[in-house]
Design a protein around this motif. Structure first.
Motif, PDB file in Angstrom:
ATOM      1  N   ALA A  91      41.073  35.664  34.713  1.00 20.16           N
ATOM      2  CA  ALA A  91      41.057  36.020  36.141  1.00 20.16           C
ATOM      3  C   ALA A  91      42.013  35.135  36.929  1.00 20.16           C
ATOM      4  CB  ALA A  91      39.641  35.900  36.691  1.00 20.16           C
ATOM      5  N   ALA A  95      45.242  36.662  38.884  1.00 20.52           N
ATOM      6  CA  ALA A  95      45.228  36.497  40.340  1.00 20.52           C
ATOM      7  C   ALA A  95      46.452  35.717  40.806  1.00 20.52           C
ATOM      8  CB  ALA A  95      43.943  35.800  40.777  1.00 20.52           C
ATOM      9  N   ALA A 116      36.863  36.853  42.347  1.00 17.98           N
ATOM     10  CA  ALA A 116      37.125  37.215  40.955  1.00 17.98           C
ATOM     11  C   ALA A 116      36.685  36.099  40.004  1.00 17.98           C
ATOM     12  CB  ALA A 116      38.604  37.515  40.763  1.00 17.98           C
ATOM     13  N   ALA A 120      33.926  36.129  37.119  1.00 19.59           N
ATOM     14  CA  ALA A 120      34.304  35.742  35.761  1.00 19.59           C
ATOM     15  C   ALA A 120      33.390  34.636  35.224  1.00 19.59           C
ATOM     16  CB  ALA A 120      35.761  35.283  35.740  1.00 19.59           C
ATOM     17  N   PRO A 141      40.685  42.008  33.906  1.00 17.51           N
ATOM     18  CA  PRO A 141      40.974  42.204  35.333  1.00 17.51           C
ATOM     19  C   PRO A 141      41.568  43.591  35.579  1.00 17.51           C
ATOM     20  CG  PRO A 141      42.082  40.248  34.434  1.00 17.51           C
ATOM     21  CD  PRO A 141      41.637  41.078  33.284  1.00 17.51           C
ATOM     22  N   VAL A 182      36.683  42.834  35.905  1.00 18.22           N
ATOM     23  CA  VAL A 182      36.759  41.882  37.008  1.00 18.22           C
ATOM     24  C   VAL A 182      37.768  42.402  38.023  1.00 18.22           C
ATOM     25  CG1 VAL A 182      37.468  39.541  37.663  1.00 18.22           C
ATOM     26  CG2 VAL A 182      36.121  39.905  35.585  1.00 18.22           C
ATOM     27  N   TYR A 184      40.124  41.695  41.442  1.00 15.05           N
ATOM     28  CA  TYR A 184      40.771  40.553  42.082  1.00 15.05           C
ATOM     29  C   TYR A 184      41.755  40.932  43.185  1.00 15.05           C
ATOM     30  CZ  TYR A 184      44.627  41.777  38.951  1.00 15.05           C
ATOM     31  OH  TYR A 184      45.631  42.450  38.293  1.00 15.05           O
TER      32      TYR A 184
END
Length: 554
Positions: A91, A95, A116, A120, A141, A182, A184
């Motif tokens: 993550a 990100a 996020a 995680a 992600p 996930v 983000y």
């Protein structure tokens, strides 16, 4: 405000609107740490091709580069499940890379790294405690297009006045979350979500491989982000090419299924009048053929039709679908309406050459194919996108002082003279649509093909504000046939010219040549498109599996 690369200004609204827009941008990206920000000279003097900047800028660690560059969704999920990487590490890597990409191409609308990482951490704790994953996408992600509802984020219908804070997930997001994904970031889209350039109240998305070109639309932010390796898998929508167009512009994979194959509840606050006669599809945008197959398999295995009865309960066999051999493949050199620009013609020639290799003689039967009356399809679909004459869209945009962007004006102006249609007008338009669909199906049958391969657009990514002709994608929305775009090794070259014996097929075709000669498309990637009949989505993927070696598909 977070500095981002700008190559062409977007239209200005009223002072009140511009003040609110500036505040929105500040609030969206104010939390970006200083050490994730690119040097001022990179923003002020970017290279034409910015796709490699995230790798070379020094912000990402070697492990973060490995995570973001060396995996598709399938291998990333396996690596997390095997504890090679933690969900937090993954993550964090995506990100960080996403916000770097945003500074270069303006691909995001929201960025929520903290949330996020918190998600995680819970996944890592679950895996450590239980010894198994939450689901097959545990820790993967996934980026999401701006208009799709996601709890705790904002969505819009492509205008400032339509923004709203969402307190629940759309069905798609909820399903992906239950599988362990996930979230983000959310990604940029055009004003009104209805043209092939992602310009709106969050800014203009640029093409990573040539920033003077469009990243496409309406899922342009997704395509740019994935091609910059700031995402491994994203979700888009397509009512005229909005998954396939930007995927092709940015050189990635994208799939538009037959309509009502995948869940779309919670995608828009208000119903879209175009869907009275042209249905939207939703589908994956990603780095590999097997990622598209994984996405379809997992989403359909969740039985989305139990929650949304509009969805057709199709079983998914995908890449394992049985295909009759030899596979009869129609090759579209042009649609009889617009001759593609030179690099697209080179890509078609490359595909023909690959498929004509004698070693594939038992696998493929290659034919020429011309779609039925593509010019008429383009004329009809442009009119029926706006049975309200475009007034609801345009008035809604103007209500906040937001300007009408040039391509928004272009797509709505054809419908404007007719004004708000009556129910019977819409009914008659549907009959015209269905008559065309039947004629198209008969023509396909007469040409005797299983799938067709052809252009994804009239050219490579177009120059900014010139995405006028999406005939090679909208045709398939009009007949509701599934389509996949896939990368080729072909890239546009500087100073490439049309053939000396070129003759325009139409006034639009002549205009496309003029657009080519007015801009520099150097470095733009070329995708091709493959289509199958309606509800033959499994057969389409089965054909792609057979074509995998010949077309160098990942």
């Amino acid at each position: 405000m977070l500095p981002i690369v700008k190559v062409k200004p977007i239209e200005k609204g009223t002072p009140e609107y511009e003040e609110k827009r500036a505040a929105l941008l500040e609030s969206s990206f104010s939390k970006v740490p200083q050490d994730y920000r690119l040097p001022a000279d990179v923003i002020a003097n970017p290279p034409l091709d910015v796709s490699d900047v995230p790798r070379t800028c020094g912000i990402l660690t070697p492990t973060e580069l490995e995570i973001t560059e060396n995996h598709d969704a399938v291998s990333l999920a396996k690596a997390i499940a095997a504890k090679k990487y933690t969900a937090v590490a993954v993550a964090t890597a995506f990100a960080k890379r996403a916000i770097i990409a945003h500074q270069l191409v303006c691909c995001l609308t929201q960025w929520f790294m903290d949330e996020a990482i918190a998600q995680a951490k819970e996944l890592d704790y679950y895996l450590e405690k239980n010894g198994n994953t939450v689901g097959p996408l545990h820790g993967v992600p996934i980026s999401i297009k701006e208009h799709m509802y996601m709890a705790g984020t904002y969505s819009s219908a492509g205008s400032f006045g339509s923004m709203a804070k969402n307190d629940k997930d759309s069905q798609m997001v909820a399903t992906l979350r239950s599988l362990g994904a996930v979230f983000y970031c959310k990604t940029n889209q055009p004003q009104a979500i209805m043209h092939l350039e992602s310009t709106g109240h969050y800014g203009r998305t640029l093409n990573p491989f040539n920033i003077n070109l469009s990243a496409g639309g309406s899922t342009g932010g997704e395509a740019a982000l994935i091609s910059m390796k700031g995402s491994v898998l994203g979700v888009g929508t397509d009512i005229g090419g909005s998954v396939r167009g930007p995927s092709a512009f940015c050189g990635i994979y994208g799939f538009k299924p037959t309509s009502y194959t995948l869940p779309m509840r919670g995608y828009l606050a208000s119903p879209f009048a175009a869907e009275l006669n042209v249905l939207t599809s939703t589908g994956p945008m990603c780095r590999s053929l097997r990622d598209m197959d994984l996405f379809m398999r997992l989403l359909l295995a969740s039985k989305p039709y139990l929650i949304d009865p509009r969805i057709v309960p199709l079983p998914w066999t995908g890449l394992k679908a049985d295909i009759n051999k030899p596979l009869k493949i129609g090759i579209i050199s042009n649609d009889g309406f617009i001759e593609p620009q030179p690099p697209v013609n080179r890509a078609i020639a490359w595909a023909k050459d690959q498929l004509s290799n004698p070693k594939y003689a038992d696998l493929f039967e290659i034919k020429s194919f011309t779609p039925f009356d593509a010019k008429e399809a383009w004329s009809k679909i442009r009119r029926i996108y706006y049975p309200d004459g475009g007034s609801v869209t345009v008035d809604g945009i103007r209500s906040t002082g937001e300007p009408i962007h040039s391509l928004t004006n272009w797509i709505t102006k054809l419908a404007e003279p007719a004004g708000m249609l009556t129910a019977q007008d819409v009914n008659l338009a549907r009959r015209e649509r269905d008559d065309y669909r039947c004629a198209f199906a008969e023509n396909w049958q007469d040409q005797d093909v299983d799938v067709v391969i052809g252009p994804a657009f009239v050219g490579p990514a177009c120059a900014h504000d010139t995405a006028f002709y999406w005939t090679y994608t909208s045709l398939w929305n009009f007949v509701d046939y599934p389509g996949v775009v896939f990368p080729t090794p072909i890239k546009a070259k500087a100073e490439e010219k049309y053939a000396e014996d070129y003759k325009p097929l139409s006034e639009e075709c002549k205009h496309v040549k003029e657009l080519w000669e007015a801009s520099n498309f150097e470095g733009a990637p070329i995708d091709l498109q493959i289509n199958a009949r309606k509800y033959h989505d499994n057969q389409l993927f089965g054909a792609l599996e057979v074509l995998k070696e010949a077309l160098d598909l990942l």
